[in-house]
Scaffold this active site. Structure first.
Site, PDB file in Angstrom:
ATOM      1  N   GLU A  90      -6.675  18.820 -13.762  1.00 21.39           N
ATOM      2  CA  GLU A  90      -6.008  18.852 -12.467  1.00 21.39           C
ATOM      3  C   GLU A  90      -6.191  17.522 -11.726  1.00 21.39           C
ATOM      4  O   GLU A  90      -7.240  16.877 -11.835  1.00 21.39           O
ATOM      5  CB  GLU A  90      -6.551  20.002 -11.624  1.00 21.39           C
ATOM      6  N   CYS A 103      -7.167  12.080  -6.050  1.00 21.52           N
ATOM      7  CA  CYS A 103      -8.439  12.447  -6.666  1.00 21.52           C
ATOM      8  C   CYS A 103      -8.190  12.667  -8.153  1.00 21.52           C
ATOM      9  O   CYS A 103      -7.440  13.572  -8.531  1.00 21.52           O
ATOM     10  CB  CYS A 103      -8.965  13.725  -5.994  1.00 21.52           C
ATOM     11  N   CYS A 110     -16.762  19.773 -17.745  1.00 20.91           N
ATOM     12  CA  CYS A 110     -17.852  18.864 -17.385  1.00 20.91           C
ATOM     13  C   CYS A 110     -19.151  19.386 -17.981  1.00 20.91           C
ATOM     14  O   CYS A 110     -19.416  20.586 -17.962  1.00 20.91           O
ATOM     15  CB  CYS A 110     -17.982  18.770 -15.870  1.00 20.91           C
ATOM     16  N   CYS A 114     -23.181  21.657 -12.635  1.00 22.94           N
ATOM     17  CA  CYS A 114     -23.731  21.939 -11.305  1.00 22.94           C
ATOM     18  C   CYS A 114     -23.382  23.385 -10.946  1.00 22.94           C
ATOM     19  O   CYS A 114     -22.244  23.826 -11.138  1.00 22.94           O
ATOM     20  CB  CYS A 114     -23.138  20.983 -10.276  1.00 22.94           C
ATOM     21  N   CYS A 117     -20.305  24.296  -8.670  1.00 23.62           N
ATOM     22  CA  CYS A 117     -19.023  23.643  -8.958  1.00 23.62           C
ATOM     23  C   CYS A 117     -18.175  24.484  -9.908  1.00 23.62           C
ATOM     24  O   CYS A 117     -18.629  24.859 -10.990  1.00 23.62           O
ATOM     25  CB  CYS A 117     -19.289  22.251  -9.547  1.00 23.62           C
ATOM     26  N   CYS A 343     -12.815  20.164  -2.765  1.00 23.40           N
ATOM     27  CA  CYS A 343     -13.909  19.594  -3.534  1.00 23.40           C
ATOM     28  C   CYS A 343     -14.666  20.665  -4.326  1.00 23.40           C
ATOM     29  O   CYS A 343     -15.079  21.680  -3.773  1.00 23.40           O
ATOM     30  CB  CYS A 343     -14.855  18.910  -2.562  1.00 23.40           C
TER      31      CYS A 343
HETATM   32  S1  SF4 Z   1     -19.917  18.531  -9.359  1.00 23.98           S
HETATM   33 FE1  SF4 Z   1     -18.780  19.555 -11.014  1.00 23.98          FE
HETATM   34  S2  SF4 Z   1     -17.495  17.965 -11.938  1.00 23.98           S
HETATM   35 FE2  SF4 Z   1     -19.068  16.924 -10.686  1.00 23.98          FE
HETATM   36  S3  SF4 Z   1     -20.757  16.511 -12.122  1.00 23.98           S
HETATM   37 FE3  SF4 Z   1     -21.223  18.509 -11.189  1.00 23.98          FE
HETATM   38  S4  SF4 Z   1     -20.318  20.008 -12.616  1.00 23.98           S
HETATM   39 FE4  SF4 Z   1     -19.419  18.020 -13.109  1.00 23.98          FE
END
Ligand code: SF4
Length: 352
Positions: A90, A103, A110, A114, A117, A343
């Site tokens: 995206e 962005c 990923c 996190c 996220c 975000c």
């Molecule tokens: S915030 Fe999301 S996209 Fe960014 S490093 Fe952490 S897991 Fe990966």
């Protein structure tokens, strides 16, 4: 057939030499691709017919397939893009009054994971290559008709934030190559001062953001102690807060103290939002003597997440403590929430 998007200037020169053309043709071709946004060789009017035919026989200028396009009630625009192997990411455009930021994503999924996220809940599939990173910006430019490249003052798509899906410093070579193309003055020409690379803190590569690119740096900090940060960002077990801040010192030693580092701080209810947390952040910044500002981000919940946003009162109190200590600490206005474009909300697969 080879795609020309994402080749460095040098690589484009090599291609032009390989089909028996003079080097100045590479510069003209670069301008057609990145200044004019042209994808059709037959419209490259300063090329002879034989050259246009040669280009057509050997190359193409790609755009990813637009699978879906959504526009938020606040003007935020999100594209779900698909590449030739079927993988999807995206890209989001966040407009302001007379400018705006695109962005861009750097990976499918990923690996950092996190806990807060949405992207991190989608396991890493692969890195994007420079072509796929650059093409995201070009799709946005196509949509807003910003070809040929306007001047810095008049462009609507004025900034780039590398804050989409993925950890950019886990894909350093392709991300750096793409950002060099996007900032090249003969083409798209986004000023390096208008490009921000945001990282979860991949310590070995942070100094290179200054040395090799010279773009702005943002660090996803999100907690003032290692204990708390490790609980929401597993990467902190590998690179501690202290190591990240030491790497930030190296970045600033190259870029100068006036090039502020932005520390992204997600406000999570009853986790990291107390006055004591704010004071711990201030102590960290003073200890490492960083030219820093904070970006306080109201948490955008997504389906299945365990966190809740802090109350407005707490966020404002937190911001005030940081500002009284001399640090800018604006509260980011959440954008594109109704289309999951805010975000930490990006995700290109329903399940993973
Ligand atoms: S915030 Fe999301 S996209 Fe960014 S490093 Fe952490 S897991 Fe990966």
């Amino acid at each position: 057939m080879k795609d020309l998007i994402g080749l460095s200037k040098e690589e484009l020169q090599n291609e032009i030499a390989a089909i028996g053309e003079k080097p100045f043709r590479a510069k003209q071709l670069w301008q057609w691709i990145y200044f004019h946004g042209e994808t059709d060789f037959t419209k490259m009017s300063n090329f002879s017919k034989p050259l246009r035919e040669k280009l057509q026989q050997n190359y193409f200028i790609s755009r990813p397939k637009i699978v879906t396009e959504q526009q938020s009630s606040d003007g935020t625009h999100k594209w779900l893009l698909e590449f030739s192997d079927g993988e999807r990411i995206e890209t989001v455009y966040i407009p302001e009054e007379d400018r705006g930021a695109v962005c861009i994503s750097t990976q499918v999924g990923c690996a950092v994971g996190c806990k807060f996220c949405h992207t991190g809940s989608q396991k890493i599939t692969r890195n994007l290559n420079a072509c796929e990173i650059v093409a995201q910006f070009m799709v946005a430019r196509d949509a807003y008709g910003e070809w040929p490249s306007p001047t810095n003052e008049t462009r609507y798509l004025s900034n780039i934030v590398v804050m989409g899906m993925g950890e950019p410093l886990h894909n350093k070579a392709e991300v750096f190559k793409a950002l060099k193309i996007l900032s090249d003055g003969d083409g798209i020409a986004i000023s390096k001062r208008r490009i921000t690379l945001s990282t979860s803190g991949i310590v070995p590569h942070i100094e290179a953001v200054a040395q090799e690119l010279g773009v702005k740096l943002a660090i996803s900090l999100h907690a003032p102690t290692n204990e708390k940060r490790s609980a929401i960002m597993p990467i902190n077990n590998k690179y501690s807060i202290e190591q990240v801040l030491e790497a930030c010192q190296k970045y600033q030693a190259v870029m100068g103290m006036s090039r502020m580092i932005t520390f992204e701080y997600l406000m999570l209810k009853d986790f990291n939002d107390t006055p004591e947390d704010a004071r711990l952040l201030i102590s960290l910044m003073k200890k490492y003597k960083l030219g820093a500002k904070f970006n306080l981000i109201p948490f955008n919940p997504w389906p299945g997440c365990d966190f809740q946003p802090s109350s407005n009162n707490k966020v404002h109190a937190f911001s005030k403590i940081l500002e009284q200590a001399g640090y800018e600490a604006p509260i980011r206005v959440a954008r594109g929430q109704d289309i999951l474009a805010a975000c930490g909300q990006l995700k290109s697969k329903v399940s993973s």
